[in-house]
Every structure is written in structure tokens, then in C-alpha cells.
Motif scaffolding. Structure first.
Motif, PDB file in Angstrom:
ATOM      1  N   TYR A 115       0.833  -1.201   0.000  1.00  0.00           N
ATOM      2  CA  TYR A 115       0.000   0.000   0.000  1.00  0.00           C
ATOM      3  C   TYR A 115       0.867   1.251   0.000  1.00  0.00           C
ATOM      4  O   TYR A 115       2.014   1.219   0.456  1.00  0.00           O
ATOM      5  CB  TYR A 115      -0.905   0.005   1.239  1.00  0.00           C
ATOM      6  N   GLU A 175      -7.753   0.404   2.610  1.00  0.00           N
ATOM      7  CA  GLU A 175      -8.917   0.036   1.796  1.00  0.00           C
ATOM      8  C   GLU A 175      -9.998   1.118   1.912  1.00  0.00           C
ATOM      9  O   GLU A 175     -10.712   1.406   0.950  1.00  0.00           O
ATOM     10  CB  GLU A 175      -9.459  -1.339   2.217  1.00  0.00           C
ATOM     11  N   ARG A 186      -9.018   3.737  -0.404  1.00  0.00           N
ATOM     12  CA  ARG A 186      -9.303   3.327  -1.781  1.00  0.00           C
ATOM     13  C   ARG A 186     -10.773   3.627  -2.131  1.00  0.00           C
ATOM     14  O   ARG A 186     -11.079   4.087  -3.231  1.00  0.00           O
ATOM     15  CB  ARG A 186      -9.033   1.826  -1.909  1.00  0.00           C
ATOM     16  N   ILE A 235     -11.144  -8.355   5.830  1.00  0.00           N
ATOM     17  CA  ILE A 235      -9.824  -7.759   6.088  1.00  0.00           C
ATOM     18  C   ILE A 235      -9.587  -7.584   7.590  1.00  0.00           C
ATOM     19  O   ILE A 235      -8.518  -7.900   8.116  1.00  0.00           O
ATOM     20  CB  ILE A 235      -9.714  -6.395   5.359  1.00  0.00           C
ATOM     21  N   ASN A 256      -7.101  -2.104   6.646  1.00  0.00           N
ATOM     22  CA  ASN A 256      -8.490  -1.627   6.515  1.00  0.00           C
ATOM     23  C   ASN A 256      -8.529  -0.130   6.225  1.00  0.00           C
ATOM     24  O   ASN A 256      -9.402   0.342   5.501  1.00  0.00           O
ATOM     25  CB  ASN A 256      -9.312  -2.008   7.746  1.00  0.00           C
ATOM     26  N   GLU A 285     -16.155  -7.694   2.143  1.00  0.00           N
ATOM     27  CA  GLU A 285     -14.696  -7.772   2.008  1.00  0.00           C
ATOM     28  C   GLU A 285     -13.985  -6.944   3.080  1.00  0.00           C
ATOM     29  O   GLU A 285     -12.905  -7.338   3.556  1.00  0.00           O
ATOM     30  CB  GLU A 285     -14.244  -7.377   0.588  1.00  0.00           C
ATOM     31  N   LEU A 286     -14.587  -5.827   3.484  1.00  0.00           N
ATOM     32  CA  LEU A 286     -13.966  -5.033   4.555  1.00  0.00           C
ATOM     33  C   LEU A 286     -13.919  -5.833   5.853  1.00  0.00           C
ATOM     34  O   LEU A 286     -12.907  -5.834   6.562  1.00  0.00           O
ATOM     35  CB  LEU A 286     -14.748  -3.721   4.757  1.00  0.00           C
ATOM     36  N   HIS A 302     -19.173  -2.580   0.034  1.00  0.00           N
ATOM     37  CA  HIS A 302     -18.004  -3.465   0.185  1.00  0.00           C
ATOM     38  C   HIS A 302     -17.947  -4.075   1.586  1.00  0.00           C
ATOM     39  O   HIS A 302     -16.868  -4.422   2.068  1.00  0.00           O
ATOM     40  CB  HIS A 302     -16.722  -2.670  -0.110  1.00  0.00           C
TER      41      HIS A 302
END
Ligand code: NAD
Length: 478
Positions: free
Chosen positions: A5, A184, A187, A86, A181, A82-83, A79
Motif C-alpha cells: 500500500y 482500503e 481506496r 480484512i 483496513n 470484504e472489509l 463493500h
């Protein structure tokens, strides 16, 4: 391939950092990602971006700022699965709780967005003719948010949402234990039209990136959640520039169980608030004072609950009460406190040692009786699935013992007698008291510790206004 990242500064992901930190899974030791080991120059760039963006952001009507929070909340919901995955992998949280954390974070963004039309100043009566006095509430400017690892995703929102809706810009530094996290999150923010520089993310270690942020002269408010030791260091550093601080620190929450309590309810609520997140929550029940006449019946109920606790690797088993502790240091700290309690003469009813699962930082759910006020296990924050119990002879004694602590975050009492409950409410010196329920705060409340548990607080109207400062105007209109 391991994801690497990069920081999010001024609306863009930066170039790769020369120095990086590794992020691993506490249940397996597996390498998950690399993040920047940011230096003072990276922090400087982030603060400069936040400072540049702030005036225009402040000028935007609050309702439009709130619209940006709502867009981010919608992205988080899109999301959500998927979060949560993580958070399970990098922090060791069980799947159900990780999902609650993500959903609660999105709700929190929406909740803070609702304040856009409710930000209020005051109009005051003047001593002079033809004069009106206004008290305006204004943003502080650039906020630095420094996060712990135990609710890493929610804490982004707890800092960012009230900061942004009140017109501040922010630089977030996540914990080096759980930064994925946050990257993300960045993102997803980057996919919205949030103006550049309003939110910036810089990864790195506390002693370098954290310290550079805290000592930066262009930071106007530091909002920090973490340990007492770090909070104290941050306050000293902030003192050099007289930067405002908002500190959410550790706890040693007492739970008082009286003879007239519903013992099933008390045992379940205290158990739930002890094993949640493997005992790594600032407001977890950390010590129990139970009236002697019901001590054995209460311990019997708790023992059954502790023995039925399922724990392991939360990535592979969806049906667990607990995952691992966050790291080796956390495991050793819990182990040392329990060993000291044994030497001090306390009894281990169940648990009392590391759990041998072949890998990961697991500790057995542990119930301890015969604890006494002077023992470390009753005075120091445990931050693991260990519950010490002390028998008492009266409510007065329980309240005195509960108050005899360096900490003052949360507390609870279990009783069917309203007079006893109200005596506890009057006399307990804590920021929060839960009556006949588990320790877990609401977003419209005010999560604030007394004594070494912190300065200022979060959530609700009072938490929101911590991100503002007042400006009083004396207007003469002859
Ligand atoms: P920690 O204090 O070790 O670290 C927290 C953050 O501070 C990390 O991001 C770290 O990098 C940073 N940091 C470390 N040294 C720094 C420095 N010198 N300058 C600036 N930043 C620095 O805490 P932790 O282990 O991540 O979190 C656990 C602690 O947090 C527990 O004590 C817990 O009670 C507390 N906590 C409190 C609340 C609350 O609301 N009161 C909530 C969650 C956790």
C-alpha cells in the motif's frame, strides 16, 4: 503476491515508500501486506494538503459536507463483506463482530452527517444598548487522528466523521498492527468526489510518523485513541505547540453484582463484555465485585459460560466467540498478569494459560476468584480474556473499590433495586455506567473517560463539538 500500500495524500496515492512495515495475521503469522514506514516528510506533505484544502471545505455548506460522508457510507456498505474479511485477517476479530464493526462504521458516518442541519451557535443578551452577542462554532482547522488496533475501522469514522461535518480536514495515522483496513477505506474514498486533501492517510510507526504528526505546528487538534502511556507522551509533545488534545485512553471497568440481581443476566452480560474482541476493548468488564451471598451461584454461571467459549482462527471458523490476541506482546502481558495473580494467591477457576493451537497468539478464557483490591490483576488493564472476581459485603464497599482506580471510563451495576442502582449512578466516578446490561456505548451517547482514561470524549453532540471552537462576536447596530 503481497499487496504493498501507499499513502493517500492530497486526493492521490503516493509513490512507493523506500521503507516499509510488514502486516501479519495474528492467528497464523502469515504476511498480509506491506505499508509505508512513513517519515516526517510524508507527514508534512499530508498536513500541508489538509491545510490547503481546509478553507474551501469550511466554506462548503455543512449539508454538502454531510453529503460526502453519506457517499462514503454507501461505499462502505457496498463493500461490507470484504472489509469485514480484512479486519478478521489483520486484527483477529471474529467474523460476526468484524461485520458489526463495518456496518456500525457506515451508520456512524450517516449519524454524524445528520448533524449538518443541527450545528448550533448561541445568541446572547448584551449589557449594552443596540448590541447583540453571537457565539459562533467554527472548525478548529487541521485534525490529526491517531488510531489503535482494536476497533481500527470504526475509529476512522469516529475521528473523521465529526471532523469533516464540522468543516475540518484530517490526517489519519492508523495503528501499524492494523493499517490495511484504513488503506482500503482510502481506496473507497478515492472513488468518491471528496475534494483532494480533505482526508489524508499516512501509515507508519508511532515513534516516527505518529510523533511527526503530533509535533506538527500546523495541526490544530490531535484526537488520539490508545494507551495511557502513549496518550501521556502525546500530550507532552502537543504541549510544545499548545495543540489541543482529545484523548480516549485505557480502562479498568468494574462490574458490580448485588445479591438481588438477575444472576443469569449479569453473568451473560459480563461474560459478553469480557470476551468481546478477545478482551481487547477499552470498556470491557475488567473486574467484578459480587456480593458474598451470591458469589458461588454467580461464579457457577460464569464458569459454564467461560468453559463453553469457542476460540481459534476466525478466518477459517465463522462460529467463534474469540480469535487470537493481537500480537506476542499482548499475549505475554496477559500471561504475566495471570501468573502474578496466581503468586498473589488468587484462584484460577478455568483457563489460566496460553492455548496451544499450534499457531497464533491465543490465550485460554480465564476466570479468577479470590482477587483482592491490591493485586495487579484488579488494578492494571488486562486487555485479554481474563476476568478477576472479588467478593464484597455491601454496595458501599463495591463502590469504594470500583472508584479506587487510576481509570474512569466505564462501569456497570446489576441489581433489581432502583435505589441501589441510583446510589451507584450518583457515587461512581466514571464516564459511563451501564445498569443491567453489557458495556457497549451508543453513537448518540458520549464516550468519555475520567482520570487516566482520557480527556474529552467522542460521539453524540458533545463529541461533535470537540471538533469545533467558539468565536464570540459583539455586534453594535446603533
Ligand atoms: P498504543 O498507544 O500502543 O498505540 C495507539 C496509536 O498510537 C498507534 O497508531 C501508534 O502507532 C501510535 N503511537 C505510538 N507512539 C506514539 C507517539 N509517540 N506519538 C504519536 N503516536 C504514537 O495503543 P494500542 O495498543 O494500539 O491500543 C490499545 C489501547 O487503546 C488500550 O489501552 C485501550 O484501552 C485503548 N483504547 C481506548 C479506547 C477508548 O475509547 N477510550 C478505545 C480503544 C482502545
Amino acid at each position: 503476491m503481497t499487496t504493498e500500500y501507499t499513502n493517500y495524500i492530497d486526493g492521490a496515492f503516493t509513490a512507493r515508500s523506500a521503507a516499509t512495515l510488514e502486516v501479519t495475521n495474528p492467528a497464523t503469522g502469515a504476511l498480509l501486506a506491506r505499508i509505508p514506514d512513513s517519515d516526517a516528510a510524508a507527514v508534512d506533505a499530508a498536513v500541508a494538503a489538509a491545510k490547503r484544502a481546509q478553507p474551501a471545505w469550511e466554506k462548503l455548506p455543512a449539508i454538502q459536507r454531510a453529503g460526502h460522508l453519506r457517499k462514503i457510507a454507501a461505499k462502505l456498505r457496498e463493500h461490507r463483506t470484504e472489509l469485514a474479511r480484512i479486519i478478521v485477517r489483520e486484527q483477529g476479530k471474529v467474523q460476526g463482530l468484524a461485520q458489526v464493526e463495518v456496518d456500525f462504521t457506515a451508520d456512524y458516518m450517516d449519524y454524524m452527517a445528520e448533524w449538518a442541519r443541527r450545528l448550533e451557535g448561541e445568541v446572547l443578551t448584551s449589557d449594552r444598548p443596540n448590541e447583540t452577542i453571537f457565539l459562533l462554532r467554527k472548525p478548529v482547522g487541521v485534525v490529526a487522528g491517531i488510531l489503535p488496533w482494536n476497533f481500527p475501522f470504526f475509529l476512522i469514522a469516529r475521528k473523521l466523521a465529526p471532523a469533516l461535518v464540522t468543516g475540518n480536514t484530517i490526517v489519519i495515522k492508523p495503528s501499524e498492527e492494523t493499517p490495511i483496513n484504513a488503506y482500503e477505506f482510502a481506496r473507497l474514498v478515492a472513488e468518491t468526489d471528496l475534494p483532494a486533501g480533505v482526508f489524508n492517510l499516512v501509515g507508519g510507526r508511532g515513534a516516527t510518523a505518529g510523533d511527526a504528526l503530533v509535533s506538527h505546528p500546523d495541526v490544530n487538534l490531535i484526537t488520539f485513541t490508545g494507551s495511557v502511556a502513549t496518550g501521556s507522551r502525546i500530550m507532552q509533545t502537543a504541549g510544545k505547540n499548545l495543540t489541543r488534545v482529545n484523548l480516549e485512553l485505557g480502562g479498568k471497568a468494574p462490574a458490580i453484582v448485588l445479591a438481588d440481581a438477575d444472576l443469569d443476566l449479569a453473568a451473560k452480560a459480563i461474560y459478553d463484555s469480557r470476551v468481546i474482541n478477545t478482551g481487547q476493548v477499552c470498556n470491557c468488564a475488567e473486574r467484578v465485585y459480587v456480593e458474598r451471598s451470591v458469589h458461588d451461584a454467580f461464579v457457577e454461571r460464569l464458569t459454564a459460560l467461560f468453559k463453553a467459549t469457542r476460540y481459534g482462527d476466525p478466518s477459517v471458523d465463522a462460529d467463534l466467540h474469540m480469535g487470537p490476541l493481537v500480537n506476542q506482546i499482548g499475549l505475554e502481558k496477559v500471561e504475566a498478569l495471570v501468573e502474578q495473580a496466581k503468586r498473589d494467591g488468587a484462584n484460577v477457576v478455568t483457563g489460566g494459560k496460553r492455548a496451544d493451537l499450534g499457531q497464533g497468539f491465543h490465550y485460554e478464557p480465564t476466570l479468577i476468584t479470590g482477587a483482592r483490591a491490591e493485586m495487579d490483576i484488579m488494578r492494571k488493564e488486562i486487555f485479554g480474556p481474563v476476568l478477576p472476581i472479588q467478593a464484597v459485603d455491601s454496595l458501599d464497599e463495591a463502590i469504594a473499590l470500583a472508584n479506587d482506580s487510576d481509570f474512569g471510563l466505564t462501569s456497570s451495576i446489576f441489581t433489581r433495586n432502583i435505589n441501589s442502582a441510583m446510589q451507584a449512578v450518583r457515587e461512581l466516578r466514571f464516564g459511563e455506567t451501564y445498569v443491567n446490561r453489557e458495556h457497549f456505548e451508543a453513537m448518540q451517547g458520549f464516550h468519555a473517560g475520567r482520570k487516566k482514561s482520557g480527556i474529552g470524549g467522542a460521539d453524540g453532540k458533545h463529541g461533535l463539538y470537540e471538533f469545533t471552537e467558539t468565536h464570540v462576536v459583539y455586534l453594535q447596530t446603533p
